[in-house]
Write a protein that holds these residues in place. Structure first.
Motif, PDB file in Angstrom:
ATOM      1  N   ARG A  95       0.864  -1.188   0.000  1.00  0.00           N
ATOM      2  CA  ARG A  95       0.000   0.000   0.000  1.00  0.00           C
ATOM      3  C   ARG A  95       0.896   1.233   0.000  1.00  0.00           C
ATOM      4  O   ARG A  95       1.882   1.290   0.734  1.00  0.00           O
ATOM      5  CB  ARG A  95      -0.890   0.043   1.249  1.00  0.00           C
ATOM      6  N   THR A  96       0.556   2.213  -0.825  1.00  0.00           N
ATOM      7  CA  THR A  96       1.280   3.479  -0.823  1.00  0.00           C
ATOM      8  C   THR A  96       0.292   4.621  -0.632  1.00  0.00           C
ATOM      9  O   THR A  96      -0.866   4.536  -1.054  1.00  0.00           O
ATOM     10  CB  THR A  96       2.069   3.709  -2.130  1.00  0.00           C
ATOM     11  N   LYS A  97       0.775   5.665   0.026  1.00  0.00           N
ATOM     12  CA  LYS A  97      -0.011   6.878   0.218  1.00  0.00           C
ATOM     13  C   LYS A  97       0.980   8.031   0.163  1.00  0.00           C
ATOM     14  O   LYS A  97       1.834   8.153   1.031  1.00  0.00           O
ATOM     15  CB  LYS A  97      -0.750   6.850   1.555  1.00  0.00           C
ATOM     16  N   SER A  98       0.877   8.830  -0.898  1.00  0.00           N
ATOM     17  CA  SER A  98       1.842   9.897  -1.129  1.00  0.00           C
ATOM     18  C   SER A  98       1.135  11.232  -1.288  1.00  0.00           C
ATOM     19  O   SER A  98       0.036  11.302  -1.838  1.00  0.00           O
ATOM     20  CB  SER A  98       2.662   9.600  -2.389  1.00  0.00           C
ATOM     21  N   VAL A  99       1.784  12.300  -0.803  1.00  0.00           N
ATOM     22  CA  VAL A  99       1.249  13.657  -0.908  1.00  0.00           C
ATOM     23  C   VAL A  99       1.831  14.300  -2.158  1.00  0.00           C
ATOM     24  O   VAL A  99       3.046  14.280  -2.371  1.00  0.00           O
ATOM     25  CB  VAL A  99       1.601  14.490   0.343  1.00  0.00           C
ATOM     26  N   LEU A 100       0.948  14.870  -2.963  1.00  0.00           N
ATOM     27  CA  LEU A 100       1.352  15.462  -4.231  1.00  0.00           C
ATOM     28  C   LEU A 100       0.763  16.866  -4.335  1.00  0.00           C
ATOM     29  O   LEU A 100      -0.450  17.047  -4.216  1.00  0.00           O
ATOM     30  CB  LEU A 100       0.838  14.573  -5.376  1.00  0.00           C
ATOM     31  N   SER A 101       1.631  17.870  -4.556  1.00  0.00           N
ATOM     32  CA  SER A 101       1.188  19.260  -4.725  1.00  0.00           C
ATOM     33  C   SER A 101       0.908  19.520  -6.196  1.00  0.00           C
ATOM     34  O   SER A 101       1.812  19.431  -7.034  1.00  0.00           O
ATOM     35  CB  SER A 101       2.253  20.233  -4.224  1.00  0.00           C
ATOM     36  N   MET A 102      -0.321  19.859  -6.483  1.00  0.00           N
ATOM     37  CA  MET A 102      -0.746  20.043  -7.876  1.00  0.00           C
ATOM     38  C   MET A 102      -0.162  21.296  -8.496  1.00  0.00           C
ATOM     39  O   MET A 102       0.405  21.248  -9.584  1.00  0.00           O
ATOM     40  CB  MET A 102      -2.280  20.123  -7.959  1.00  0.00           C
ATOM     41  N   GLU A 103      -0.320  22.443  -7.829  1.00  0.00           N
ATOM     42  CA  GLU A 103       0.146  23.718  -8.384  1.00  0.00           C
ATOM     43  C   GLU A 103       1.647  23.666  -8.669  1.00  0.00           C
ATOM     44  O   GLU A 103       2.088  24.037  -9.748  1.00  0.00           O
ATOM     45  CB  GLU A 103      -0.165  24.864  -7.406  1.00  0.00           C
ATOM     46  N   LYS A 104       2.422  23.188  -7.702  1.00  0.00           N
ATOM     47  CA  LYS A 104       3.886  23.165  -7.824  1.00  0.00           C
ATOM     48  C   LYS A 104       4.340  22.239  -8.950  1.00  0.00           C
ATOM     49  O   LYS A 104       5.236  22.568  -9.718  1.00  0.00           O
ATOM     50  CB  LYS A 104       4.483  22.720  -6.487  1.00  0.00           C
ATOM     51  N   ASN A 105       3.726  21.057  -9.063  1.00  0.00           N
ATOM     52  CA  ASN A 105       4.187  20.056 -10.024  1.00  0.00           C
ATOM     53  C   ASN A 105       3.509  20.113 -11.384  1.00  0.00           C
ATOM     54  O   ASN A 105       4.116  19.748 -12.389  1.00  0.00           O
ATOM     55  CB  ASN A 105       4.017  18.655  -9.435  1.00  0.00           C
ATOM     56  N   PHE A 106       2.248  20.525 -11.403  1.00  0.00           N
ATOM     57  CA  PHE A 106       1.497  20.430 -12.657  1.00  0.00           C
ATOM     58  C   PHE A 106       0.827  21.728 -13.092  1.00  0.00           C
ATOM     59  O   PHE A 106       0.250  21.791 -14.168  1.00  0.00           O
ATOM     60  CB  PHE A 106       0.431  19.328 -12.543  1.00  0.00           C
ATOM     61  N   GLY A 107       0.836  22.752 -12.235  1.00  0.00           N
ATOM     62  CA  GLY A 107       0.219  24.027 -12.580  1.00  0.00           C
ATOM     63  C   GLY A 107      -1.296  23.985 -12.643  1.00  0.00           C
ATOM     64  O   GLY A 107      -1.911  24.825 -13.305  1.00  0.00           O
ATOM     65  N   VAL A 108      -1.910  23.007 -11.987  1.00  0.00           N
ATOM     66  CA  VAL A 108      -3.376  22.914 -11.932  1.00  0.00           C
ATOM     67  C   VAL A 108      -3.787  22.725 -10.467  1.00  0.00           C
ATOM     68  O   VAL A 108      -2.972  22.385  -9.621  1.00  0.00           O
ATOM     69  CB  VAL A 108      -3.917  21.734 -12.773  1.00  0.00           C
ATOM     70  N   ASN A 109      -5.085  22.954 -10.195  1.00  0.00           N
ATOM     71  CA  ASN A 109      -5.550  22.703  -8.830  1.00  0.00           C
ATOM     72  C   ASN A 109      -5.945  21.235  -8.685  1.00  0.00           C
ATOM     73  O   ASN A 109      -5.964  20.482  -9.669  1.00  0.00           O
ATOM     74  CB  ASN A 109      -6.676  23.666  -8.433  1.00  0.00           C
ATOM     75  N   ALA A 110      -6.253  20.824  -7.478  1.00  0.00           N
ATOM     76  CA  ALA A 110      -6.547  19.412  -7.195  1.00  0.00           C
ATOM     77  C   ALA A 110      -7.737  18.908  -7.995  1.00  0.00           C
ATOM     78  O   ALA A 110      -7.696  17.797  -8.539  1.00  0.00           O
ATOM     79  CB  ALA A 110      -6.775  19.207  -5.698  1.00  0.00           C
ATOM     80  N   ASP A 111      -8.795  19.714  -8.083  1.00  0.00           N
ATOM     81  CA  ASP A 111      -9.990  19.274  -8.826  1.00  0.00           C
ATOM     82  C   ASP A 111      -9.676  19.049 -10.304  1.00  0.00           C
ATOM     83  O   ASP A 111     -10.136  18.072 -10.907  1.00  0.00           O
ATOM     84  CB  ASP A 111     -11.128  20.294  -8.670  1.00  0.00           C
ATOM     85  N   GLU A 112      -8.891  19.950 -10.901  1.00  0.00           N
ATOM     86  CA  GLU A 112      -8.521  19.799 -12.304  1.00  0.00           C
ATOM     87  C   GLU A 112      -7.666  18.544 -12.508  1.00  0.00           C
ATOM     88  O   GLU A 112      -7.882  17.793 -13.469  1.00  0.00           O
ATOM     89  CB  GLU A 112      -7.744  21.030 -12.799  1.00  0.00           C
ATOM     90  N   PHE A 113      -6.733  18.308 -11.596  1.00  0.00           N
ATOM     91  CA  PHE A 113      -5.883  17.124 -11.701  1.00  0.00           C
ATOM     92  C   PHE A 113      -6.716  15.840 -11.599  1.00  0.00           C
ATOM     93  O   PHE A 113      -6.527  14.909 -12.380  1.00  0.00           O
ATOM     94  CB  PHE A 113      -4.803  17.130 -10.617  1.00  0.00           C
ATOM     95  N   ILE A 114      -7.633  15.799 -10.647  1.00  0.00           N
ATOM     96  CA  ILE A 114      -8.473  14.610 -10.464  1.00  0.00           C
ATOM     97  C   ILE A 114      -9.283  14.348 -11.729  1.00  0.00           C
ATOM     98  O   ILE A 114      -9.385  13.203 -12.188  1.00  0.00           O
ATOM     99  CB  ILE A 114      -9.378  14.762  -9.225  1.00  0.00           C
ATOM    100  N   GLU A 115      -9.832  15.398 -12.316  1.00  0.00           N
ATOM    101  CA  GLU A 115     -10.625  15.252 -13.544  1.00  0.00           C
ATOM    102  C   GLU A 115      -9.770  14.695 -14.686  1.00  0.00           C
ATOM    103  O   GLU A 115     -10.212  13.836 -15.448  1.00  0.00           O
ATOM    104  CB  GLU A 115     -11.221  16.608 -13.941  1.00  0.00           C
ATOM    105  N   ILE A 116      -8.522  15.165 -14.778  1.00  0.00           N
ATOM    106  CA  ILE A 116      -7.622  14.707 -15.836  1.00  0.00           C
ATOM    107  C   ILE A 116      -7.154  13.278 -15.575  1.00  0.00           C
ATOM    108  O   ILE A 116      -7.105  12.443 -16.489  1.00  0.00           O
ATOM    109  CB  ILE A 116      -6.399  15.651 -15.949  1.00  0.00           C
ATOM    110  N   ALA A 117      -6.800  12.964 -14.330  1.00  0.00           N
ATOM    111  CA  ALA A 117      -6.177  11.675 -13.998  1.00  0.00           C
ATOM    112  C   ALA A 117      -7.168  10.529 -13.816  1.00  0.00           C
ATOM    113  O   ALA A 117      -6.800   9.365 -14.019  1.00  0.00           O
ATOM    114  CB  ALA A 117      -5.345  11.820 -12.727  1.00  0.00           C
TER     115      ALA A 117
END
Length: 153
Positions: free
Chosen positions: A55-77
């Motif tokens: 099991r893995t659980k990792s924290v990922l910052s959307m703005e810093k890494n991808f330039g999008v907010n969490a909701d946008e990233f979830i929709e894309i991923a």
């Protein structure tokens, strides 16, 4: 009688050698940046050197890494995660922490998952293309080399 006693002793010794190894849990943590993650936790359930479940659980910052907010990233991923979740023994998910941060979660049951497919998708690294198990010792060693601290419970 002596032969029977000797055979019984040998049988008991063989039975002792065949007892199953205890299952154990190993937790690996990294509170500093690792790949694109801000922090990560990996938990291995193993029997001897054979990892049975991870099991893995990792924290990922959307703005810093991808330039999008969490909701946008979830929709894309999410469509990609849905495809991965079709694999036997694998479950990936995203959990929103706040507007710019998510948990990236993954569970793999190595008793049922297809190793070659996992490697093809980049979910595991295999030393050999015909690997039949994931080594706990090798996994812990690789993680510790990248800054993780691992402890067996």
């Amino acid at each position: 009688m002596k032969k029977i006693s000797m055979m019984l002793v040998m049988l008991l010794m063989l039975a002792g050698c065949g007892t199953s190894q205890k299952e154990k849990t190993t937790v690996c943590l990294n509170d500093t940046a690792y790949l694109a993650y801000d922090s990560s936790e990996q938990i291995f359930e193993s029997k001897g050197d054979v990892v049975r479940h991870m099991r893995t659980k990792s924290v990922l910052s959307m703005e810093k890494n991808f330039g999008v907010n969490a909701d946008e990233f979830i929709e894309i991923a999410q469509p990609g995660f849905d495809e991965i979740n079709k694999l036997e023994g694998v479950h990936v998910s995203i959990e929103k922490i706040d507007d710019s941060t998510i948990y990236d979660k993954m569970e793999i049951d190595f008793d049922t998952a297809d190793f070659k497919q996992l490697a093809k998708l980049g979910l595991v690294q295999l030393d050999e293309s015909d690997a039949t198990f994931i080594s706990l010792l090798r996994s812990v060693s690789m993680l510790e080399e990248t800054g993780f601290t691992c402890t067996a419970e």
